[in-house]
Scaffold this active site. Structure first.
Site, PDB file in Angstrom:
ATOM      1  N   LYS A  38      26.873  31.768 -71.299  1.00 41.52           N
ATOM      2  CA  LYS A  38      25.985  30.980 -70.437  1.00 41.52           C
ATOM      3  C   LYS A  38      26.285  29.493 -70.614  1.00 41.52           C
ATOM      4  CE  LYS A  38      22.533  31.559 -74.029  1.00 41.52           C
ATOM      5  NZ  LYS A  38      21.552  30.530 -74.318  1.00 41.52           N
ATOM      6  N   TYR A 259      25.571  -3.902 -77.489  1.00 42.88           N
ATOM      7  CA  TYR A 259      24.215  -4.195 -77.000  1.00 42.88           C
ATOM      8  C   TYR A 259      23.231  -4.338 -78.159  1.00 42.88           C
ATOM      9  CZ  TYR A 259      25.353  -2.988 -72.154  1.00 42.88           C
ATOM     10  OH  TYR A 259      25.876  -2.958 -70.893  1.00 42.88           O
TER      11      TYR A 259
END
Ligand SMILES: Cc1ncc(COP(=O)(O)O)c(C=O)c1O
Length: 364
Positions: A38, A259
Site C-alpha cells: 500500500k 532562515y
C-alpha cells in the site's frame, strides 16, 4: 533524453526487496506471505516493487484501497490483491468484484453494501476481527455469525480471518499475547486461514505467524523493532536517497546560516548547500546535527531545512566539491536513524518523498 539533471534521486534496489522477502520466508517458513505494498509500496514504487515480489513468488499483495489495487491490475499483475480497508461504496464493491480483488470486511455496513450486489456475484472475502487495537474489525463474538453469512451465499468464499496487532514492536507488551488468545478463541471450530502478523509480529512473536503473514516495512529493509536497524535483523535497505552539493561557502566565525539564523558558525568553516528540502520529503523538523553522508563521511545539517535546500557543515569533509553526491539515507546511513532525528519512523520518511524526487529501480 530528458534535459533535466535530477536534484534528488531515490534509488530502489529490487534485489534487496527480494532478499528481504527471503528473510520473511526464513522467519515464517510455514506461512503464506501477503506483501503490504500500500501507499505506493511505502513510497518505493508499487508497480516495480510488485513485479519483483511477484517474480519472487509472493502469495498476495495488500493495498489500502481500490485505486491502489487497480494500478496493479492495469500493470498486468495477476497475484491476488487484498483490499485492507475493503470497499467504500456499492460502485467500489462492483469494481472490486470485476477485478477479482479480495475484500477485507471490517464492519456490518460493508457487509450490507456487498449484499446489494447480485446474489450470484462471486466474492472473495476476508473478515477482520478487532482483538484489542480498536481501529478496525468486528467484535470477536461476531465470528460465528460471519462464517454463517458466507454459508448463506454460495457465490461468496471466505479467504480467511485477519486481525491487526497494536504493539507487536514492543517486546514487553502483554497486549500481543492477549490479542492472539482472543483471535484463537474467537475462531475456535471455524474454518478458514488466519492472519495476524505485520513485520514486527512475524519477527518477534513466533505464535503470531499463523497461516498468513503480512509484512510491509521489513520488505523495504527497515527494522520494525526499536533500537535495531534493518541490517542488524538481516535485512537489506532497499532505498537510497541522494542529492548533490550546489554551493560551498567559506563563512567567518559568527556568520549565520539559513532562515531564522538559527545556526552561527563557531569558527571560520566551509558550509555546503544541498539541493533537497521539505518539498522533496526531507522533514523540516530535522535539527542542526542530523547527519548526511558525503564521500562516505558523516556531515551534519546546520540551520533550518528550507523548501528546496539544506545546509551542511563540511568541516569533516575537506575534499567535498560542488556537484558531489550527498546521501540523505541509504547505505551507511539507516533511514531508521534519520527518522529518529525527525521524531518519527522510517515508514513516514519513505511515504513522505514527493513527486519531485526522481526514482530509479535497479536489479529488476
Ligand atoms: C492491516 C495491516 N497489515 C499489515 C501491515 C504491514 O505492517 P508493517 O509495515 O509494520 O509490516 C499493515 C501496515 O500498516 C496493516 O495496516
Amino acid at each position: 533524453m530528458s534535459p533535466f539533471t535530477p536534484r534528488v534521486t531515490a534509488t530502489v534496489d529490487l534485489a534487496a526487496i527480494r532478499h528481504n522477502l527471503a528473510r520473511v520466508r526464513a522467519y515464517a517458513p510455514r506461512s503464506r506471505v501477503m506483501a503490504a505494498i500500500k501507499a505506493d509500496a511505502y513510497g518505493h514504487g508499487a508497480v516495480p516493487v510488485a513485479r519483483a515480489l511477484q517474480q519472487a513468488g509472493t502469495d498476495a499483495f495488500a493495498v489500502a484501497c481500490l485505486e491502489e489495487a487497480l494500478i496493479l491490475r492495469e500493470a498486468g499483475l495477476d497475484t491476488p490483491v487484498v483490499l485492507l480497508e475493503g470497499v467504500l461504496s456499492l460502485q467500489e464493491a462492483a469494481e472490486a468484484a470485476r477485478s477479482r480483488l479480495q475484500i477485507v470486511v471490517h464492519d456490518f455496513w460493508q457487509l450490507d453494501l456487498l449484499r446489494q450486489l447480485p446474489h450470484e456475484q462471486p466474492l472473495s472475502l476476508w473478515f477482520k476481527l478487532d482483538t484489542g487495537m480498536h481501529r478496525l474489525g468486528f467484535p470477536p463474538a461476531a465470528a460465528p455469525g460471519l462464517a454463517a453469512v458466507v454459508q448463506e451465499r454460495p457465490a461468496w468464499s471466505l479467504v480467511g480471518w485477519i486481525t491487526h496487532l497494536a504493539c507487536a514492536d514492543e517486546l514487553d507488551s502483554p497486549l500481543t499475547a492477549q490479542q492472539l488468545v482472543r483471535f484463537e478463541q474467537a475462531l475456535q471450530g471455524l474454518p478458514g486461514p488466519r492472519s495476524a502478523a505485520n513485520s514486527a509480529g512475524l519477527m518477534a512473536w513466533p505464535r503470531a505467524r499463523l497461516d498468513w503473514v503480512r509484512p510491509g516495512l521489513m520488505l523495504y529493509g527497515a527494522s520494525p523493532l526499536a533500537g535495531k536497524t534493518g541490517a542488524e535483523c538481516g535485512l537489506q535497505p532497499a532505498m537510497q536517497v541522494e542529492s548533490r552539493l550546489i554551493a560551498i561557502h567559506e563563512l567567518e566565525a559568527g556568520e549565520a546560516v539559513g532562515y531564522g539564523a538559527t545556526f552561527r558558525c563557531p569558527e571560520r568553516m566551509r558550509v555546503g548547500v544541498v539541493a533537497v528540502g521539505y518539498a522533496d520529503g526531507v522533514h523540516r523538523i530535522l535539527p542542526t546535527g542530523a547527519p548526511v553522508l558525503i564521500h562516505g563521511r558523516r556531515a551534519t545539517i546546520v540551520g533550518r531545512v528550507s523548501m528546496d535546500m539544506i545546509s551542511v557543515d563540511l568541516r569533516g569533509v575537506p575534499m567535498a566539491e560542488v556537484g558531489d553526491p550527498v546521501v540523505l539515507w541509504g547505505a551507511g546511513l539507516p533511514a531508521e536513524e534519520i527518522a529518529g532525528w525527525a521524531g518519527t519512523l522510517a515508514y513516514e520518511l519513505f511515504c513522505g518523498l514527493t513527486n519531485r524526487v526522481h526514482f530509479v529501480h535497479k536489479n529488476p
